[in-house]
Write a protein that holds these residues in place. Structure first.
Motif, PDB file in Angstrom:
ATOM      1  N   VAL A  60       0.775  -1.229   0.046  1.00 25.83           N
ATOM      2  CA  VAL A  60      -0.050  -0.063  -0.042  1.00 25.83           C
ATOM      3  C   VAL A  60       1.124   1.279   0.042  1.00 25.83           C
ATOM      4  CG1 VAL A  60      -1.726   1.381   1.391  1.00 25.83           C
ATOM      5  CG2 VAL A  60      -2.009  -1.015   1.135  1.00 25.83           C
ATOM      6  N   SER A  61       1.977   1.113   0.822  1.00 28.77           N
ATOM      7  CA  SER A  61       2.730   2.169   0.738  1.00 28.77           C
ATOM      8  C   SER A  61       3.437   2.661  -0.405  1.00 28.77           C
ATOM      9  CB  SER A  61       3.755   2.190   2.122  1.00 28.77           C
ATOM     10  OG  SER A  61       3.156   2.255   3.285  1.00 28.77           O
ATOM     11  N   GLU A  64       1.015   4.065  -2.946  1.00 27.44           N
ATOM     12  CA  GLU A  64       0.480   5.530  -2.485  1.00 27.44           C
ATOM     13  C   GLU A  64       1.775   6.445  -3.049  1.00 27.44           C
ATOM     14  OE1 GLU A  64      -2.407   5.062   1.179  1.00 27.44           O
ATOM     15  OE2 GLU A  64      -0.163   5.283   1.623  1.00 27.44           O
ATOM     16  N   TYR A  65       3.098   5.871  -2.586  1.00 27.12           N
ATOM     17  CA  TYR A  65       4.208   6.885  -2.914  1.00 27.12           C
ATOM     18  C   TYR A  65       4.421   6.862  -4.583  1.00 27.12           C
ATOM     19  CZ  TYR A  65       9.097   8.140  -3.572  1.00 27.12           C
ATOM     20  OH  TYR A  65      10.317   8.563  -4.124  1.00 27.12           O
ATOM     21  N   ASP A  68       1.841   8.735  -6.781  1.00 30.21           N
ATOM     22  CA  ASP A  68       2.193  10.482  -7.011  1.00 30.21           C
ATOM     23  C   ASP A  68       3.352  10.670  -7.245  1.00 30.21           C
ATOM     24  OD1 ASP A  68      -0.451  10.759  -5.716  1.00 30.21           O
ATOM     25  OD2 ASP A  68       0.300  10.680  -3.536  1.00 30.21           O
ATOM     26  N   THR A 171      -9.379  10.544  -4.243  1.00 28.08           N
ATOM     27  CA  THR A 171      -8.155  10.263  -3.908  1.00 28.08           C
ATOM     28  C   THR A 171      -8.191   8.690  -4.548  1.00 28.08           C
ATOM     29  OG1 THR A 171      -9.267   8.957  -1.811  1.00 28.08           O
ATOM     30  CG2 THR A 171      -8.750  10.942  -1.515  1.00 28.08           C
ATOM     31  N   GLN A 173      -7.363   6.187  -2.642  1.00 24.45           N
ATOM     32  CA  GLN A 173      -7.256   5.056  -1.506  1.00 24.45           C
ATOM     33  C   GLN A 173      -7.940   3.843  -1.610  1.00 24.45           C
ATOM     34  OE1 GLN A 173      -5.230   5.344   1.141  1.00 24.45           O
ATOM     35  NE2 GLN A 173      -4.260   7.215   0.314  1.00 24.45           N
ATOM     36  N   ILE A 176      -6.323   1.622  -4.193  1.00 28.13           N
ATOM     37  CA  ILE A 176      -5.072   1.081  -3.706  1.00 28.13           C
ATOM     38  C   ILE A 176      -5.423  -0.134  -2.749  1.00 28.13           C
ATOM     39  CG2 ILE A 176      -3.268   1.580  -2.342  1.00 28.13           C
ATOM     40  CD1 ILE A 176      -2.652   4.252  -3.953  1.00 28.13           C
TER      41      ILE A 176
END
Length: 249
Positions: A60-61, A64-65, A68, A171, A173, A176
């Protein structure tokens, strides 16, 4: 973004071409398994228990990173590289990730994820789809829901084509959260391969090259089917089933 005008496609020829791309992607992982001397299903068992439990959160991290960072780099007008250049970059990050064992392999995940996501966004653009649009952003993430190059199950490879991803607000979220459990499996296999004693750096380089090539191919299948759907008026789901029939033949 300037609207690209594409010449009409021959429907059956394009489905056959996309089936060939899919077949090429599905056969990519065997060289990695030969290098590490393991079966795909056995790689995850090489990871310490704590790492297996944290893998989905790490995925997930990384997503997300990566999303973006990839968006910012393309928005900053850094030119998109060729397929070979992108694979060369991830080959280098994979070698670095495998050099230091588990710690560096986990630290390298967001970097490689960013490079691959940037390539997926560029492929969407290449097919005339704006990566800034919510539905195209969802399609970029959907590519990561494919099973991965170390899975020889054709059905799990192709299931991402019809995977429903609900866009929630502005978003990513929700998207993801749905993709991460599927992506965590091939990323866990990747980390495990990078932990193989002595050849960790070589395995990291090879597996990153294979992963990058695989997701580039699957992105071209995804956006190729979307473009064909726009032209023919058929659904992506219907075209994916027809492509699967050609793949079986």
């Amino acid at each position: 973004m300037t609207q690209t005008v594409f010449p009409p496609l021959d429907r059956d020829e394009e489905l056959a071409r996309l089936a060939a791309v899919t077949k090429n992607a599905q056969g990519a992982g065997f060289q990695v398994l030969g290098l590490v001397g393991a079966q795909a299903e056995g790689l995850l068992h090489m990871l310490p228990g704590g790492v297996r439990e944290r893998l989905e959160k790490a995925t997930v991290s990384a997503l997300e990173y990566g999303f973006d960072a990839a968006k910012r780099s393309r928005g900053g007008r850094i030119p998109d590289g060729s397929d070979w250049l992108t694979r060369a970059v991830t080959l280098g990050t994979g070698a670095a990730g495998g050099f230091g064992g588990l710690g560096t392999a986990l630290a390298e995940l967001p970097v490689t994820t960013t490079v691959i996501l940037r390539a997926i966004q560029a492929i969407a653009d290449e097919h005339g789809f704006d990566p800034e649009k919510p539905e195209v952003r969802a399609a970029c993430l959907r590519v990561f829901a494919a099973a991965g190059p170390l899975d020889d199950d054709d059905d799990t490879d192709l299931s991402f084509l019809t995977m429903r991803l609900t866009i929630t607000g502005s978003t990513m979220q929700g998207l993801i959260a749905k993709v991460a459990p599927r992506l965590a499996i091939p990323l866990g296999q990747k980390v495990a391969a990078q932990m193989v004693p002595v050849i960790g750096a070589a395995a990291g380089a090879a597996i990153n090259y294979v992963f990058t090539a695989y997701y580039q191919d699957m992105a071209r299948v995804q956006f190729g089917l979307m473009r064909l759907a726009e032209q023919t008026g058929e659904s992506v789901e219907s075209l994916a089933l027809q492509m699967k029939a050609k793949l079986a033949a």
